[in-house]
Design a protein around this motif. Structure first.
Motif, PDB file in Angstrom:
ATOM      1  N   UNK A  92       0.806  -1.223   0.000  1.00 12.94           N
ATOM      2  CA  UNK A  92       0.000   0.000   0.000  1.00 12.94           C
ATOM      3  C   UNK A  92       0.837   1.269   0.000  1.00 12.94           C
ATOM      4  N   UNK A  93       2.112   1.145   0.406  1.00 14.30           N
ATOM      5  CA  UNK A  93       2.934   2.354   0.536  1.00 14.30           C
ATOM      6  C   UNK A  93       3.966   2.514  -0.570  1.00 14.30           C
ATOM      7  N   UNK A  98      16.800  -4.873  -5.502  1.00 13.53           N
ATOM      8  CA  UNK A  98      15.653  -5.774  -5.397  1.00 13.53           C
ATOM      9  C   UNK A  98      15.121  -5.733  -3.964  1.00 13.53           C
ATOM     10  N   UNK A  99      13.795  -5.631  -3.839  1.00 10.94           N
ATOM     11  CA  UNK A  99      13.165  -5.607  -2.518  1.00 10.94           C
ATOM     12  C   UNK A  99      12.868  -4.213  -2.004  1.00 10.94           C
ATOM     13  N   UNK A 100      13.354  -3.172  -2.699  1.00  9.63           N
ATOM     14  CA  UNK A 100      13.055  -1.803  -2.275  1.00  9.63           C
ATOM     15  C   UNK A 100      11.678  -1.374  -2.788  1.00  9.63           C
ATOM     16  N   UNK A 101      11.122  -0.371  -2.125  1.00 13.17           N
ATOM     17  CA  UNK A 101       9.812   0.165  -2.500  1.00 13.17           C
ATOM     18  C   UNK A 101       9.973   1.572  -3.062  1.00 13.17           C
ATOM     19  N   UNK A 102       9.390   1.813  -4.211  1.00 10.08           N
ATOM     20  CA  UNK A 102       9.352   3.166  -4.775  1.00 10.08           C
ATOM     21  C   UNK A 102       8.040   3.815  -4.334  1.00 10.08           C
ATOM     22  N   UNK A 143      15.427  -1.719   2.048  1.00 12.64           N
ATOM     23  CA  UNK A 143      15.071  -2.969   2.730  1.00 12.64           C
ATOM     24  C   UNK A 143      15.189  -2.864   4.251  1.00 12.64           C
ATOM     25  N   UNK A 144      15.797  -1.793   4.740  1.00 13.00           N
ATOM     26  CA  UNK A 144      15.864  -1.553   6.188  1.00 13.00           C
ATOM     27  C   UNK A 144      14.754  -0.633   6.674  1.00 13.00           C
ATOM     28  N   UNK A 145      13.869  -0.227   5.752  1.00 11.74           N
ATOM     29  CA  UNK A 145      12.759   0.636   6.120  1.00 11.74           C
ATOM     30  C   UNK A 145      13.103   2.107   6.157  1.00 11.74           C
ATOM     31  N   UNK A 146      14.282   2.485   5.646  1.00  9.30           N
ATOM     32  CA  UNK A 146      14.706   3.877   5.646  1.00  9.30           C
ATOM     33  C   UNK A 146      14.474   4.513   4.275  1.00  9.30           C
ATOM     34  N   UNK A 147      14.106   5.786   4.297  1.00 11.40           N
ATOM     35  CA  UNK A 147      13.817   6.511   3.053  1.00 11.40           C
ATOM     36  C   UNK A 147      15.110   7.087   2.486  1.00 11.40           C
ATOM     37  N   UNK A 148      15.294   6.942   1.198  1.00  7.70           N
ATOM     38  CA  UNK A 148      16.419   7.585   0.511  1.00  7.70           C
ATOM     39  C   UNK A 148      15.924   8.129  -0.820  1.00  7.70           C
ATOM     40  N   UNK A 149      16.697   9.049  -1.375  1.00  8.59           N
ATOM     41  CA  UNK A 149      16.309   9.708  -2.620  1.00  8.59           C
ATOM     42  C   UNK A 149      17.369   9.408  -3.684  1.00  8.59           C
TER      43      UNK A 149
END
Length: 397
Positions: free
Chosen positions: A305-306, A326-330, A362-368
């Motif tokens: 959802x996110x 692989x495994x990251x969320x955009x 994959x650690x739940x941290x936001x990056x740009x």
């Protein structure tokens, strides 16, 4: 003495180049690459790595363990009967016909050869074309074969840790509710060329305590044998690298423990039978534990959802150069929130010369991450997502 050893080494390398398994493994690796590309194109209309990727993995990763194990085998005087080498080659061909590449693990090829050697010796069977090699084995249990099995099992664990998680192949599978979800699959084949001592008429071993695992012979020859090590695993509940390396550590530990147990076979040869059975059962249990554990986890590569989950990255694509994993969320593209492929590609069209992504790693941290886009760049950035059922009509299995 040195000259004789060098001549035998050259002769052993020459026999390696005549070994049919050497060429057969190239063929199998090529088949693995072609079948992977065909499946990826069926699922995504694009392939990740080219069809030669598996071929490029075949030899290099096995060179270091091959050198180490060859030194150990010769230094310890571990000699094996030529009949065992013939049987290992035969079972390599036989198990490959099942198309289950994991059956080319040493526990199945060397283990099957070991038990077959015992049966042939016990019943005094005549083997066509190789009667001389099998006639000389006698009614014996060969602990040296089990020691080689243990060393190869250690090499398998090392190679899984070193190489198996590189270039895993994304695929689509059906989830419990019948919808497409993502998974990663690895089918890898490695060649490990191991230098072994066999009974012959050329070499006297230079130290009085050699050979530790003797065959009743006084002279030996060297032969370079191409051992196949096959690995196959599907991962759907974790990140591929995490799951594969966990299995690799378990296989390495099993190999070390088997090696320690196999030494007892020098004093008590019948112990070798139990150790070989232990290695086969242990390897099966490791595979079963991984499969059950993975099946009990929720699908990692499913719709979120996110953001939009990255299932695969095409090498040398803009996504690869941006460092996406692989495994990251955009979560955002060019400032717009994305929840599916349609909104993602619409956001990319907002600025065709530049791409800026908000990524949840994959650690739940936001990056740009951001990058300029150029003429000829992959229009979808080279990212593979879990495809919507309506996008393609191909059957997903």
């Amino acid at each position: 003495m040195v000259q004789i050893w060098l001549v035998e080494l050259l002769k052993g390398i020459g026999k390696f180049l005549l070994h049919p398994v050497f060429y057969y493994l190239f063929f199998l690796a090529g088949i693995l690459g072609v079948s992977r590309v065909k499946r990826e194109r069926n699922h995504f209309h694009v392939r990740a790595y080219d069809a030669y990727f598996e071929l490029r993995q075949l030899i290099p990763v096995g060179i270091f363990p091959a050198i180490v194990l060859s030194i150990i085998a010769i230094a310890a005087g571990i000699a094996v009967p030529f009949a065992a080498i013939l049987l290992i080659a035969a079972f390599t061909f036989l198990w490959s016909f099942t198309t289950n590449i994991r059956l080319l693990s040493p526990v199945y090829t060397v283990g099957a050869a070991f038990f077959t050697l015992i049966i042939i010796a016990d019943h005094n069977w005549a083997v066509p074309f190789f009667s001389t090699a099998f006639h000389s084995i006698g009614e014996k249990v060969y602990p040296s074969v089990v020691v080689i099995l243990a060393l190869l099992l250690m090499a398998e664990g090392f190679m899984i840790l070193k190489n198996a998680s590189i270039g895993t192949s994304p695929k689509l599978v059906k989830g419990k509710r019948g919808r497409n979800v993502g998974a990663h699959e690895v089918k890898r084949l490695w060649m490990l060329p191991l230098l072994l001592l066999i009974p012959g008429d050329a070499l006297h071993l230079p130290f009085a305590w050699w050979p530790a695992f003797h065959l009743g012979a006084h002279k030996y020859s060297l032969i370079l044998v191409p051992f196949a090590i096959g690995f196959q695993q599907q991962v759907q509940g974790k990140l591929p690298k995490e799951s594969i390396q966990l299995l690799g550590r378990r296989v390495l530990f099993l190999g070390i423990f088997t090696a320690l147990l196999s030494v007892a076979g020098y004093w008590y040869p019948l112990v070798s039978i139990g150790v070989a059975a232990f290695a086969v059962i242990g390897r099966e249990l490791i595979t079963l534990m991984q499969r059950i554990g993975d099946d009990n986890l929720p699908f990692y590569f499913s719709r979120k959802n996110n953001g939009l989950m990255i299932l695969g990255i095409i090498p040398a694509s803009p996504a690869s150069k941006m460092g996406l994993q692989v495994g990251e969320l955009i979560s955002k593209a060019n400032g717009l929130a994305v929840r599916d492929e349609k909104t993602f590609y619409e956001a990319l069209q907002k600025n065709r010369a530049h791409c800026k992504l908000d990524v949840l790693d994959t650690n739940g941290e936001v990056r740009f991450v951001q990058r300029a886009l150029f003429e000829g760049d992959h229009h979808e950035l080279g990212i593979l997502f879990v495809q919507d059922e309506r996008k393609y009509d191909e059957k997903i299995v």
